[in-house]
Design a protein around this motif. Structure first.
Motif, PDB file in Angstrom:
ATOM      1  N   LEU A  99      -7.266  -0.210  -0.503  1.00  0.00           N
ATOM      2  CA  LEU A  99      -6.476   0.308  -1.633  1.00  0.00           C
ATOM      3  C   LEU A  99      -5.256   1.083  -1.125  1.00  0.00           C
ATOM      4  O   LEU A  99      -4.131   0.873  -1.589  1.00  0.00           O
ATOM      5  CB  LEU A  99      -7.347   1.214  -2.509  1.00  0.00           C
ATOM      6  CG  LEU A  99      -6.618   1.962  -3.623  1.00  0.00           C
ATOM      7  CD1 LEU A  99      -6.141   1.000  -4.705  1.00  0.00           C
ATOM      8  CD2 LEU A  99      -7.508   3.034  -4.243  1.00  0.00           C
ATOM      9  N   ILE A 100      -5.506   1.961  -0.157  1.00  0.00           N
ATOM     10  CA  ILE A 100      -4.396   2.764   0.381  1.00  0.00           C
ATOM     11  C   ILE A 100      -3.365   1.838   1.046  1.00  0.00           C
ATOM     12  O   ILE A 100      -2.160   2.015   0.878  1.00  0.00           O
ATOM     13  CB  ILE A 100      -4.918   3.803   1.393  1.00  0.00           C
ATOM     14  CG1 ILE A 100      -5.924   4.750   0.731  1.00  0.00           C
ATOM     15  CG2 ILE A 100      -3.764   4.599   2.006  1.00  0.00           C
ATOM     16  CD1 ILE A 100      -5.359   5.622  -0.358  1.00  0.00           C
ATOM     17  N   LYS A 143      -2.704  -1.243   0.317  1.00  0.00           N
ATOM     18  CA  LYS A 143      -1.945  -1.944  -0.722  1.00  0.00           C
ATOM     19  C   LYS A 143      -0.897  -1.021  -1.321  1.00  0.00           C
ATOM     20  O   LYS A 143       0.240  -1.426  -1.559  1.00  0.00           O
ATOM     21  CB  LYS A 143      -2.884  -2.444  -1.822  1.00  0.00           C
ATOM     22  CG  LYS A 143      -3.615  -3.721  -1.440  1.00  0.00           C
ATOM     23  CD  LYS A 143      -4.435  -4.240  -2.611  1.00  0.00           C
ATOM     24  CE  LYS A 143      -5.155  -5.518  -2.244  1.00  0.00           C
ATOM     25  NZ  LYS A 143      -6.286  -5.763  -3.145  1.00  0.00           N
ATOM     26  N   LEU A 144      -1.303   0.226  -1.589  1.00  0.00           N
ATOM     27  CA  LEU A 144      -0.359   1.171  -2.200  1.00  0.00           C
ATOM     28  C   LEU A 144       0.782   1.506  -1.247  1.00  0.00           C
ATOM     29  O   LEU A 144       1.877   1.849  -1.677  1.00  0.00           O
ATOM     30  CB  LEU A 144      -1.083   2.449  -2.623  1.00  0.00           C
ATOM     31  CG  LEU A 144      -2.052   2.307  -3.799  1.00  0.00           C
ATOM     32  CD1 LEU A 144      -2.815   3.593  -4.034  1.00  0.00           C
ATOM     33  CD2 LEU A 144      -1.303   1.916  -5.067  1.00  0.00           C
ATOM     34  N   ARG A 145       0.513   1.426   0.051  1.00  0.00           N
ATOM     35  CA  ARG A 145       1.577   1.679   1.014  1.00  0.00           C
ATOM     36  C   ARG A 145       2.395   0.420   1.289  1.00  0.00           C
ATOM     37  O   ARG A 145       3.300   0.432   2.130  1.00  0.00           O
ATOM     38  CB  ARG A 145       1.002   2.237   2.318  1.00  0.00           C
ATOM     39  CG  ARG A 145       0.617   3.707   2.228  1.00  0.00           C
ATOM     40  CD  ARG A 145       0.606   4.368   3.590  1.00  0.00           C
ATOM     41  NE  ARG A 145       0.204   5.767   3.498  1.00  0.00           N
ATOM     42  CZ  ARG A 145       1.064   6.784   3.429  1.00  0.00           C
ATOM     43  NH1 ARG A 145       2.351   6.558   3.449  1.00  0.00           N
ATOM     44  NH2 ARG A 145       0.632   8.022   3.350  1.00  0.00           N
TER      45      ARG A 145
END
Lengths: 296, 246
Positions: free
Chosen positions: A129-130, A132-134
């Motif tokens: 998730l992190i 993807k968000l980055r």
């Protein structure tokens, strides 16, 4: 007094960490990763920060030491663009934290006081998730590598709600390393951890510093600052009242007296020795059996 | 573009929360269904509504009740994200700021729609029938969705402003009971004057009337417009206050 005596046992360790970092700093000494001047912040009538100044050199481990409520978390929150200061200048990686908050966020990573992980997801899903968000292209490869680095490969597909405190903290830090940010803020990374997990976090912080990452860590444990930090600043009543290397801070006190005392093992030494023995007994039973045969 | 990417990632995360804790759907469904059973098979015979099918009469009110109790979970999810430091983590990352809240609102609406479909399916088994056309059904669904949207903004205020999990979900209790003092279960004209004035001028009555008329294929445009106005007004107020709380 107790600290000074402890130093005798710890110096080799602390020096080892700082030489590694100095080597990395090399020519970039004038280049500050973090620069804070005249920082003030009040919540209502409470003046939490009353003119805080400090700088952190690239690649160094900087410890912000202070008791509960000293304003450590407030400082970290301002540096990580979560809070706006009332006054003062904050520059992170050359970007003003107010004017270019977005640029600052691209360069930093925050590991808060309490592990900020999603317990309803698996460890792997958290890291992905992190990533993807980055906006990292190969998010699942990055996740697998980080999970392996932090010894979480076996637990990767389990829900985080089943993790131990130490595992959760490891995952939390692994999530902060996604995208290799150049500055990492660790807010009381070992609060609430058992001694073993605490040593594990210390090892991780040292490894991280060896890769050239700048680390600002806050702590209320004096030995943690001694163990890890290249430089230590003491935040008290909203101001930095001391700032320097451990050696420099020691000069603030009268020279140490030489006393002869018997070295008593601390409870931590005993705990670690006993629990470690039990663990290795399980792991290396075969070897011990072999060994005893040889002796016989 | 980045906003869509971030919203999608965060939406997927929250959807997993809903799928992995089935209680969020089950508890939200069970209570309204129990009330529906109670009213239809215990009180229903004694209630004079003028409608020949009491399930048809009360279904809109039951749906609003389930939507209200569902948004309590939205509030709790927001509260726990703030409390666990996940908001701080996300906000210190280079992501689109609005995507965080949008993801929560979307998940709230998706789980609300799932609840609406489950309860409607149970109502069908209990004898609910409609002769509404596809356009009228879609309009009814749109009004319900707007109601979810409006209550979700109230949930945002509660979730971000609460001091405890209980506080975060408590806002929904009065909303769950609002249908009882409305035209949801009995016609308002038998109520005492003061209660009737309240019942006839609170949002649930117009929303219930709007959906009921749509399901009977005799759309009451006045009630539809009034209910849309209520939902938009609640959403705007919720959004404005929610921004401040944040």
């Amino acid at each position: 007094m107790r600290n000074i005596i402890n130093n005798a046992y710890n110096t080799s360790n602390a020096n080892g960490a700082s030489t590694a970092n100095n080597a990395h700093n090399g020519t970039t000494n004038s280049d500050f990763a973090v620069s804070v001047t005249g920082l003030t912040k009040a919540f209502g009538d409470v003046n939490v920060l009353q003119g805080v100044d400090f700088t952190i050199t690239r690649g160094e481990i900087f410890a912000l030491l202070g008791s509960n409520g000293a304003g450590k978390t407030t400082t970290i929150n301002i540096l990580s663009t979560l809070l706006k200061p009332d006054a003062g200048n904050v520059t992170v990686c050359g970007f003003d934290a107010l004017l270019h908050a977005e640029k600052v966020r691209e360069n930093i990573s925050l590991t808060g006081q309490f592990a900020a992980v999603d317990t309803m997801l698996t460890g792997r899903e958290n890291v992905v998730l992190i990533a993807k968000l980055r906006g990292i292209p190969k998010s699942s490869e990055v996740a697998d590598k980080l999970l392996a680095d932090f010894g979480l490969t076996d637990a990767a597909n389990r829900l985080v709600s089943t993790y131990s405190g130490g595992m959760t903290r490891r995952l939390d830090i692994a999530m902060s390393l996604v995208g290799t940010p150049s500055v990492i803020f660790l807010d009381e990374p070992t609060t609430g951890l058992d001694p073993e997990a605490r040593l594990e976090v210390w090892r991780m912080v040292k490894n991280l510093a060896n890769t050239g990452t700048t680390i600002l860590l806050t702590t209320q444990y004096l030995d943690e600052a001694e163990q890890l930090a290249d430089r230590i600043a003491i935040l008290h009543a909203g101001k930095i009242i001391a700032n320097g290397t451990l050696q420099e801070l020691k000069k603030l006190l009268p020279p140490a007296k030489r006393e002869y005392i018997e070295k008593q093992p601390s409870l931590e030494d005993i705990f670690l020795a006993i629990t470690h023995n039990t663990r290795s007994e399980c792991d290396e039973r075969d070897e011990q059996v072999k060994h005893s045969k040889e002796v016989a | 573009m980045k906003m869509l990417r971030d919203t999608y990632a965060l939406f997927g995360r929250l959807l997993k929360h809903v799928l992995r804790s089935p209680d969020t759907i089950i508890t939200v469904t069970i209570m309204p269904v129990a009330i529906m059973l109670l009213f239809v098979y215990v009180f229903g015979g004694a209630i004079e509504t003028g409608a020949d099918n009491y399930v048809n009469y009360m279904l809109p009110g039951i749906l609003l009740m389930s939507i209200a109790s569902g948004t309590a979970y939205t509030s709790v999810r927001l509260f726990s994200d703030r409390e666990k430091g996940l908001f701080a983590r996300f906000n210190s990352m280079p992501i689109s700021r609005s995507s965080l809240l949008i993801a929560h609102v979307l998940v709230s609406i998706v789980s609300g729609l799932v609840t609406v479909f489950i309860i409607t399916a149970i109502a069908l088994i209990m004898g609910f029938r409609t002769n509404a056309g596809i356009l009228q059904l879609l309009t009814a669904l749109a009004v319900l969705t707007l109601f979810m949207f409006a209550l979700t903004w109230l949930a945002v205020i509660a979730g971000l402003g609460a001091k405890s999990v209980d506080g975060a979900s408590a806002f929904s209790y009065p909303l769950i009971f609002l249908p009882f003092i409305s035209s949801a279960f009995v016609p308002t004209d038998t109520m005492p004057f003061a209660v009737r004035v309240f019942a006839e001028h609170q949002p649930v009555t117009s929303i219930v009337d709007a959906i009921r008329s749509l399901l009977c294929a005799t759309p009451a445009y006045n009630a539809i417009w009034v209910s849309i106005a209520w939902c938009v007004a609640i959403s705007v107020v919720g959004w404005l206050v929610g921004r401040r709380v944040r």
